[in-house]
Write a protein that holds these residues in place. Structure first.
Motif, short mmCIF file in Angstrom:
data_model
loop_
_atom_site.label_atom_id
_atom_site.label_comp_id
_atom_site.label_asym_id
_atom_site.label_seq_id
_atom_site.Cartn_x
_atom_site.Cartn_y
_atom_site.Cartn_z
N ALA A 24 0.84 -1.20 0.00
CA ALA A 24 0.00 0.00 0.00
C ALA A 24 0.87 1.25 0.00
N PRO A 25 0.44 2.31 -0.68
CA PRO A 25 1.23 3.55 -0.68
C PRO A 25 1.22 4.22 0.69
N THR A 26 2.24 5.00 0.95
CA THR A 26 2.33 5.74 2.20
C THR A 26 1.99 7.20 1.92
N TYR A 27 0.93 7.68 2.54
CA TYR A 27 0.49 9.05 2.30
C TYR A 27 1.13 10.01 3.30
N THR A 28 1.42 11.19 2.83
CA THR A 28 1.96 12.25 3.69
C THR A 28 0.96 13.38 3.75
N ARG A 29 1.27 14.41 4.50
CA ARG A 29 0.38 15.57 4.61
C ARG A 29 0.15 16.21 3.25
N THR A 30 1.14 16.16 2.37
CA THR A 30 1.01 16.75 1.04
C THR A 30 -0.12 16.10 0.26
N ASP A 31 -0.34 14.80 0.46
CA ASP A 31 -1.40 14.11 -0.26
C ASP A 31 -2.78 14.46 0.29
N LEU A 32 -2.86 14.97 1.48
CA LEU A 32 -4.15 15.21 2.13
C LEU A 32 -4.54 16.68 2.19
N GLU A 33 -3.60 17.57 1.97
CA GLU A 33 -3.85 18.99 2.15
C GLU A 33 -4.20 19.66 0.83
N VAL A 34 -5.11 20.64 0.87
CA VAL A 34 -5.49 21.42 -0.31
C VAL A 34 -5.05 22.86 -0.10
N SER A 35 -4.99 23.61 -1.19
CA SER A 35 -4.58 25.00 -1.12
C SER A 35 -5.70 25.85 -0.52
N GLU A 36 -5.39 27.09 -0.16
CA GLU A 36 -6.38 28.00 0.40
C GLU A 36 -7.49 28.29 -0.60
N GLY A 37 -7.11 28.43 -1.89
CA GLY A 37 -8.11 28.68 -2.92
C GLY A 37 -9.09 27.52 -3.06
N ALA A 39 -9.73 25.33 -0.72
CA ALA A 39 -10.50 25.30 0.52
C ALA A 39 -11.66 26.29 0.47
N GLN A 40 -11.43 27.47 -0.13
CA GLN A 40 -12.48 28.47 -0.26
C GLN A 40 -13.60 27.96 -1.16
N HIS A 41 -13.21 27.29 -2.27
CA HIS A 41 -14.22 26.71 -3.16
C HIS A 41 -15.07 25.67 -2.42
N LEU A 42 -14.43 24.86 -1.59
CA LEU A 42 -15.16 23.85 -0.83
C LEU A 42 -16.12 24.49 0.16
N ARG A 43 -15.71 25.60 0.75
CA ARG A 43 -16.60 26.29 1.69
C ARG A 43 -17.77 26.95 0.97
N ASP A 44 -17.52 27.44 -0.24
CA ASP A 44 -18.56 28.16 -0.99
C ASP A 44 -19.56 27.23 -1.67
N LYS A 45 -19.25 25.94 -1.72
CA LYS A 45 -20.13 25.02 -2.45
C LYS A 45 -21.34 24.58 -1.61
N SER A 46 -21.49 25.16 -0.45
CA SER A 46 -22.59 24.76 0.43
C SER A 46 -23.93 25.07 -0.21
N ALA A 47 -24.98 24.44 0.30
CA ALA A 47 -26.32 24.62 -0.23
C ALA A 47 -26.81 26.04 0.05
N PRO A 48 -27.87 26.50 -0.67
CA PRO A 48 -28.45 27.82 -0.40
C PRO A 48 -28.83 27.98 1.07
N ALA A 49 -28.92 29.24 1.49
CA ALA A 49 -29.15 29.52 2.92
C ALA A 49 -30.42 28.88 3.43
N ASN A 50 -31.52 28.96 2.64
CA ASN A 50 -32.78 28.38 3.12
C ASN A 50 -32.70 26.87 3.23
N THR A 51 -31.98 26.23 2.28
CA THR A 51 -31.81 24.78 2.35
C THR A 51 -30.95 24.41 3.55
N SER A 52 -29.90 25.18 3.80
CA SER A 52 -29.03 24.90 4.94
C SER A 52 -29.80 25.02 6.26
N ARG A 53 -30.65 26.04 6.36
CA ARG A 53 -31.45 26.20 7.58
C ARG A 53 -32.42 25.04 7.75
N ASN A 54 -33.01 24.62 6.64
CA ASN A 54 -33.95 23.50 6.69
C ASN A 54 -33.24 22.23 7.13
#
Length: 252
Positions: A24-37, A39-54
């Motif tokens: 099996a391959p050995t993973y390091t932090r580099t394989d698991l970490e994403v850039s700040e940009g 990460a921002q896309h992942l945060r922004d992909k959330s559902a609309p506000a009304n759906t999130s509240r529901n």
């Protein structure tokens, strides 16, 4: 000795060694970490506000129910999931409410820990049949030709309201319009042809493009309303004929 990495889906070719943890391959932090940009896309992909509240409300209620029942809310087991569905059915909630409620709960779970939905779909299918029988709506009887003629005969063609009602009855019956489609029709949306009437239904609910569509009308629609509703120059029927006459020389 390294532990073999096999399961019921493993296939070995002739002479191939059994894979082990050492392969099996050995993973390091580099394989698991994403850039700040990213990460921002992942945060922004959330559902609309009304759906999130529901979803937040549904998940909160589910967590409270699990606490009362002495069950683990997250990640929960298939038995807990099915028991909650059965409880909502016992409260005679609508099918759509149950589906929406449990979707919010299911997507709350980690992807690799989400239970199957086979049992849920089974009991919901039975409930759907019972719900349909208990809540079946009796529809109004269809309008027959004699009934239509009787209604049309009550329209006073000497009055604008009578002309309007006659046109509405014939256009609606001929094209099987919904009420909102008839109410939204303008004079310019109706083209009278020799063989009948064409209607432009704008932003129709069944139109995925929401750009409007042509809908064939009835050959029995009379032209009195269109002829009297607008002047000679503005009448759609005369405009269509004029456009056709002007196009004929170019076609020749």
């Amino acid at each position: 000795m390294p532990r073999p990495l096999v399961d019921q889906h493993t296939i070995l070719h002739p002479g191939e060694a059994v894979p082990t943890e050492a392969d099996a391959p050995t993973y390091t932090r580099t394989d698991l970490e994403v850039s700040e940009g990213t990460a921002q896309h992942l945060r922004d992909k959330s559902a609309p506000a009304n759906t999130s509240r529901n979803y937040a409300s549904q998940r909160g209620k589910f967590a409270e129910w699990c606490e009362e029942m002495g069950r683990v809310a997250r990640p929960r087991t298939t038995a807990t999931y099915v028991e909650r569905v059965a409880g909502l059915i016992a409260r005679e909630m609508t099918q759509n409410t149950i589906r929406t409620y449990m979707l919010g709960v299911r997507t709350w779970m980690p992807e690799d820990r989400r239970p199957g939905t086979t049992e849920e779909r089974g009991i919901c299918a039975d409930y759907r049949k019972e719900w349909g029988k208990r809540n079946r709506v009796r529809k109004a009887p269809a309008i027959t030709e004699p009934m239509l003629h009787a209604m049309v005969d009550t329209c006073d063609l000497h009055l604008p309201a009578g002309l309007r009602d006659r046109c509405t009855l014939l256009v609606g019956r001929g094209a099987l319009n919904r009420r909102i489609e008839l109410a939204d029709l303008n004079i310019a949306d109706i083209e009278v042809e020799d063989g009948g009437v064409d209607l432009w239904i704008a932003d129709a609910g069944a139109d995925p493009t929401h750009q409007g569509r042509w809908k064939p009308g009835s050959a029995t629609v009379k032209r009195e309303y269109l002829d009297r509703a607008q002047s000679r120059a503005q009448n759609p029927r005369r405009q269509v004929r004029a456009n056709r006459r002007s196009a004929e020389p170019h076609a020749q």
